[in-house]
Design an enzyme around this catalytic site. Structure first.
Site: not given
Length: 409
Positions: A17, A104, A356
């Site tokens: 980002h 993650h 996704d």
């Protein structure tokens, strides 16, 4: 590090980002006609928002070439390129201020650096792969023009749904005959033909990028089922590289398949890699697995089979190189998960954002790009060795079986 390669060196930059992502490519040969269009083709295949099977993040991923070219021709100097991040929503990730997302990179990045990006996955995000795909497109153009090399990847499984030629038999004891050494389906005629003939146009006919109509439809339904459940599912990508010269690869530690494995396992969400017959090759005796030699019409040695996947002793033998990569189910899901905050306090995390449900359809051009970068780097290394050797007088003191004659001898 953020740099890959020895002579063809690719350095990527950017977070999920930030203002932009991109790459510096050093070592591209001068004199290559190159335009943004050559690169954009692959970036558009990688970009998000292509269908209901991918994240709805709306990024056009338009590449801007910054350096290394004049009037559409490479100068041999570093090529700089960037892609702006336009559809940024860092507020979608405010919950990660308290929670590391399960499986993650939030926690491991914080442990490594003592600081982490506040939104998205930072450098662990697949957004970083834009630079790789752009660099791979440049390498691919050179490889195609100079050697006729073709690289095609396709989705070979989603969850438990496999392209027929890549399905492995069940490993449950009741379904195995431990005395039967017969190799089954690992290199079927249909699979060999697929590797020899498949094109990117064949692959892109299907949203799943699996070039088999019935299997592709089953994969579509499996991905949509994961999406509707706010869950995710993994899969595999198979890649073939055709027309690669023999002799590429650097023994002992930089064998060709080792470089491929390094490249592929550096892609986000990868968990497995196999080349040639892979794990299936461990189940059959050498008498079936060996690739016998034969001289072809042009006078060069070829192999009658290709269990080796085009690589023997870590060096390419001129046959098709094929390999498969396993991608885990995406870690970020919008389903509540019982976990712990950074301070250890138990809690429930339901991640927001656009993700996704399955990464493998979008991973196809990333796999192709990393394969192209490996081949390009190994070619430049081998060509530098051959050029240096060509300046020496002919060898006359060794038997013919030890030396390949120089051209013209």
């Amino acid at each position: 590090m953020s740099t890959f390669g020895t002579l063809f060196r690719v350095t990527t930059y950017g977070e999920s980002h930030c203002a932009s992502v991109g790459a510096i490519i050093d070592g591209c040969p001068p004199g290559l006609e190159l335009s943004a269009k050559d690169i954009q083709i692959q970036l558009s295949r990688r970009r998000p928002g292509q269908s209901d099977l991918t994240t709805p993040r709306d990024e056009k991923d338009l590449v801007q070439l910054q350096s290394g070219l004049e009037m559409g021709v490479t100068l041999g100097t570093p090529i700089g390129l960037l892609v702006k991040n336009e559809d940024q929503r860092p507020h979608d990730y405010s919950e990660t201020d308290l929670y590391p997302r399960p499986s993650h990179a939030d926690w491991t990045y914080l442990e490594k650096y003592g600081i982490k990006a506040s939104s998205g996955g930072g450098r662990s995000s697949a957004r970083e792969t834009i630079g790789r795909v752009a660099a791979g497109a440049i390498a691919e153009k050179y490889l195609k023009l100079a050697y006729g090399i073709e690289i095609v990847a396709f989705v070979s499984s989603v969850g438990k749904i496999h392209l027929p030629s890549t399905a492995l038999p069940s490993l449950t004891p009741g379904n195995l005959d431990e005395e039967d050494d017969t190799a089954q389906d690992a290199l079927s005629k249909d699979f060999v033909n697929l590797l020899s003939t498949i094109t990117r146009e064949d692959v892109d006919k299907y949203l799943t990028r699996c070039p088999h109509p019935e299997t592709s439809e089953k994969m579509t339904q499996r991905i949509l089922r994961a999406k509707s459940a706010h869950d995710s599912i993994g899969g595999t990508v198979t890649c073939v590289i055709r027309n690669v010269p023999s002799g590429l690869g650097e023994p002992v530690f930089d064998k060709f398949e080792a470089s491929l494995a390094h490249a592929m396992l550096s892609i986000p969400a990868t968990k497995a890699f196999e080349v040639g017959s892979g794990f299936k090759g461990t189940e059959v005796p050498g008498s079936q697995h060996n690739d016998p030699f034969v001289r072809d019409d042009s006078g060069r040695l070829r192999t009658t089979t290709n269990w080796s996947g085009g690589i023997q002793g870590g060096i390419t033998n001129g046959e098709h190189i094929y390999f498969r990569i396993g991608f885990k189910s995406p870690a970020t899901i919008s389903q509540a998960q019982e976990t712990a905050q950074y301070d250890g306090t138990p809690g429930s995390l339901a991640t927001r954002g656009r993700h996704d449900p399955c990464v493998v359809p979008r991973a196809v051009p990333i796999v192709e790009a990393m394969a192209a970068i490996v081949v390009m780097d190994q070619l430049l290394i081998q060509n530098s060795r051959k050029t240096a050797a060509s300046l020496l007088p002919p060898i006359t003191t060794l038997p013919p079986t030890m030396v390949i004659p120089k051209k013209g001898e």
